[in-house]
Structure formats: C-alpha cells, structure tokens
Scaffold this active site. Sequence first.
Site, mmCIF file in Angstrom:
data_model
loop_
_atom_site.group_PDB
_atom_site.id
_atom_site.type_symbol
_atom_site.label_atom_id
_atom_site.label_comp_id
_atom_site.label_asym_id
_atom_site.label_seq_id
_atom_site.Cartn_x
_atom_site.Cartn_y
_atom_site.Cartn_z
ATOM 1 N N GLN A 6 -2.240 4.196 5.438
ATOM 2 C CA GLN A 6 -3.682 5.597 5.565
ATOM 3 C C GLN A 6 -3.533 5.839 4.178
ATOM 4 O O GLN A 6 -4.460 6.548 3.838
ATOM 5 C CB GLN A 6 -3.285 5.782 6.700
ATOM 6 C CG GLN A 6 -2.842 4.473 7.922
ATOM 7 C CD GLN A 6 -3.126 5.363 8.926
ATOM 8 O OE1 GLN A 6 -4.112 5.654 10.339
ATOM 9 N NE2 GLN A 6 -1.897 5.712 9.613
ATOM 10 N N THR B 288 1.707 9.442 11.707
ATOM 11 C CA THR B 288 0.700 9.558 11.712
ATOM 12 C C THR B 288 0.114 9.538 12.849
ATOM 13 O O THR B 288 1.240 9.748 13.630
ATOM 14 C CB THR B 288 0.028 7.695 11.585
ATOM 15 O OG1 THR B 288 -0.890 7.448 11.691
ATOM 16 C CG2 THR B 288 1.114 7.257 12.405
ATOM 17 N N ASP C 230 -3.172 8.997 -1.261
ATOM 18 C CA ASP C 230 -2.286 9.609 -2.355
ATOM 19 C C ASP C 230 -1.221 8.402 -3.687
ATOM 20 O O ASP C 230 -1.159 7.586 -2.036
ATOM 21 C CB ASP C 230 -1.786 10.705 -2.111
ATOM 22 C CG ASP C 230 -0.536 10.556 -0.922
ATOM 23 O OD1 ASP C 230 -0.601 10.768 0.049
ATOM 24 O OD2 ASP C 230 0.203 9.404 -1.226
ATOM 25 N N HIS D 39 -6.437 2.293 3.357
ATOM 26 C CA HIS D 39 -7.608 3.015 3.255
ATOM 27 C C HIS D 39 -8.257 3.595 1.376
ATOM 28 O O HIS D 39 -9.092 4.418 1.802
ATOM 29 C CB HIS D 39 -7.729 4.512 3.909
ATOM 30 C CG HIS D 39 -7.859 4.256 5.615
ATOM 31 N ND1 HIS D 39 -6.969 5.461 6.110
ATOM 32 C CD2 HIS D 39 -7.991 3.576 6.554
ATOM 33 C CE1 HIS D 39 -7.197 4.724 8.249
ATOM 34 N NE2 HIS D 39 -7.320 3.579 7.677
#
Length: 250
Positions: free
Chosen positions: A99, A190, A102, A119
């Site tokens: 997700q 997460t 970076d 994402h």
Amino acid sequence: MDELLQTARALLARCARVAAFSGAGLSAESGLSTFRDPDPDALWSRFDPTELASVAGFEADPERVIEWYNWRRGRHAEVRPNPAHFALAAQSRLVQITQNVDSLLEQAGADPERVYHLHGSILQDRCHNPDCAYIEIVDMQGPPPLRACPRCGDRLRPAVVWFGEALPASTWRKAEALCRQLDCLLVVGTSATVYPAAGLIELARAHGSRVIVVDPNPGAAGDLADVFLAGAAGQVLPALLEGFDLESPL
Ligand code: BV8
C-alpha cells in the site's frame, strides 16, 4: 518471541507459495511517518485526509495538496531502506503487494516487476484528466509546484490513489489473483483498515492461506493471524526470513 519466531519459520518452511503484503509500518524505521499510529507524528493525526488525499480536496485547493505531497517527497528523498526492506528484497522470487507509495523496496533491490503498488507511487505525477494518460517521473529533490499537463492542459497531480478513487485495475487484479493461490501471506506493518486492500488478507485466508503478521500492535491484521509476531519489522523480518528462498506463484 523466539518460540513464536520458530513457529513462524516452521510454517514458512512448509509453504511453497508465499507473498508479502505491507503498509506504512514497513517504512516507519526509515523515518517515514505512518498514517494512523497512536503517535503525534502519524499523518492523519496531523493532517485531514479528506482535504489532502481526496479528489474533493484537490479540486478545492490544488496548490495546498501539491505542497503537501512535495513536502512528503522531500522526506522521501532524505530516507533510505531499513533492514525490513532489505530482508524482503532479498527474497528475490517473492511478490511484494504494498500500500506504500514510496520506492524503498525497489531501492533495497526488489524487482520492480514484483512490487505491486496498490495505492500508486509518489515518485510520479499523472494528469488529473481521466481521459489523458500523461504521466511523468518527478525529481524528488526538487518537485515542481502545481502545473498544467503538457498534453491536455488539465492539472498534474501525484500518481497515488486518493480516497474514493479506484485502485490501478491491472495491479489490483494481479494482487487478487495471487492471494487466491497462496499457502502463506506475510503481512507487515499495516492497520488493515483501508479497503479494498485490507480485504486481501481475508481473501487469502478464504482460499486456504495461513497468515503471519509482523507489527508492534495487533490491530485488525492481528485478529487474522495464525502467527502474530509483535515487534518492529526492521528487527523481526531479518530473523524471520534468514536463509529462506521464498517464492510467489506468478
Ligand atoms: C475506493 C495513498 C471506490 C495516498 C491511501 C469498505 C469498508 C469501509 C470503507 C471503504 C470500503 N471500501 C472503500 C472504502 C472507502 C475507503 C476506505 O477504505 N476508507 C477507510 C479509511 C475506512 N477506500 C477508498 O477510498 C479506496 N477507494 O474504495 O474507491 C471506487 C471503486 C471503483 C471506482 C471508483 C471508486 C482507496 C483507498 C486508498 C487511499 N489512499 N494512500 C497517500 O499515501 O497519500 S490510503 C493510506 O492508508 C495509505 O496509503 C496506506 O497505505 C493506507 C493504509 O494505511 P497503513 O499502511 O496500514 O498505515 P497505518 O498508519 O494505518 O498503519 C500502520 C501500521 O504499521 C500499524 O498497524 C502500526 O502498528 C504498524 N507499525 C508501526 N511501526 C511499525 C509497524 N509495523 C512494523 N514495524 C514498525 N516499525
């Protein structure tokens, strides 16, 4: 922890089809803030996601949204992968479903073809016009202010997925298909609160996969774990993955 670590390693040793699913906690030890952690640094306790990570927020104040992402890009340019990124990247045949926007997994040596950014990526800008496919890489050291798309004139915005926006279709399809054919899903850092991404853990379990979770705080992912390793990814992952050559079914 040691006993649980050995239990998790014994489980991994029996699994031929493995994948990793990660969130902001993976990059926390590199110095990138998480979103929802109970610490003052967490982004969503300092900033309002509806104003900064949504289409409505961008439409209302595009300069402010670009400034905020450029501030995050500046942070990104200052940080480096941590031992958790290197431990995952060393598993060269493992797919990394993440997700995170970076590029620390890739900087740690992970094959970009095997990193599924659900994402999007903060390293690129794309045209806000859904009918214009213009996309460009951004200089993270000196990201530009709000500007127009050279192809259609609409505004350029970070190539990330904002709340209310669909995930990149082909990446999502690949992640879903992979989670239907696993023996083990390794979940790292997460809170498993953002959908549809968080739904991958339940999907994998529903298709017979075991789940190992690495996180200092149990959270929603912890409830779905067969083995929960309560600790920081940078400390736990090198010991957990040492000596393995895990593979994802492609
Ligand atoms: C959509 C990109 C529809 C931008 C992000 C079902 C139920 C409820 C709500 C919904 C639902 N379906 C959809 C929704 C709405 C919404 C949603 O899920 N809302 C939530 C908040 C309730 N979802 C959406 O809007 C999605 N889009 O549904 O579109 C659609 C469909 C078709 C066509 C059109 C539209 C889009 C969601 C994506 C939003 N974008 N980010 C950016 O980065 O700026 S989400 C944001 O949260 C981040 O990207 C992040 O990846 C994601 C999840 O956060 P985490 O990574 O888990 O981070 P968090 O801080 O929460 O947790 C950190 C964890 O790490 C903690 O557990 C902590 O303990 C741990 N940790 C800390 N230190 C360490 C550590 N672990 C290990 N080691 C450490 N050292």
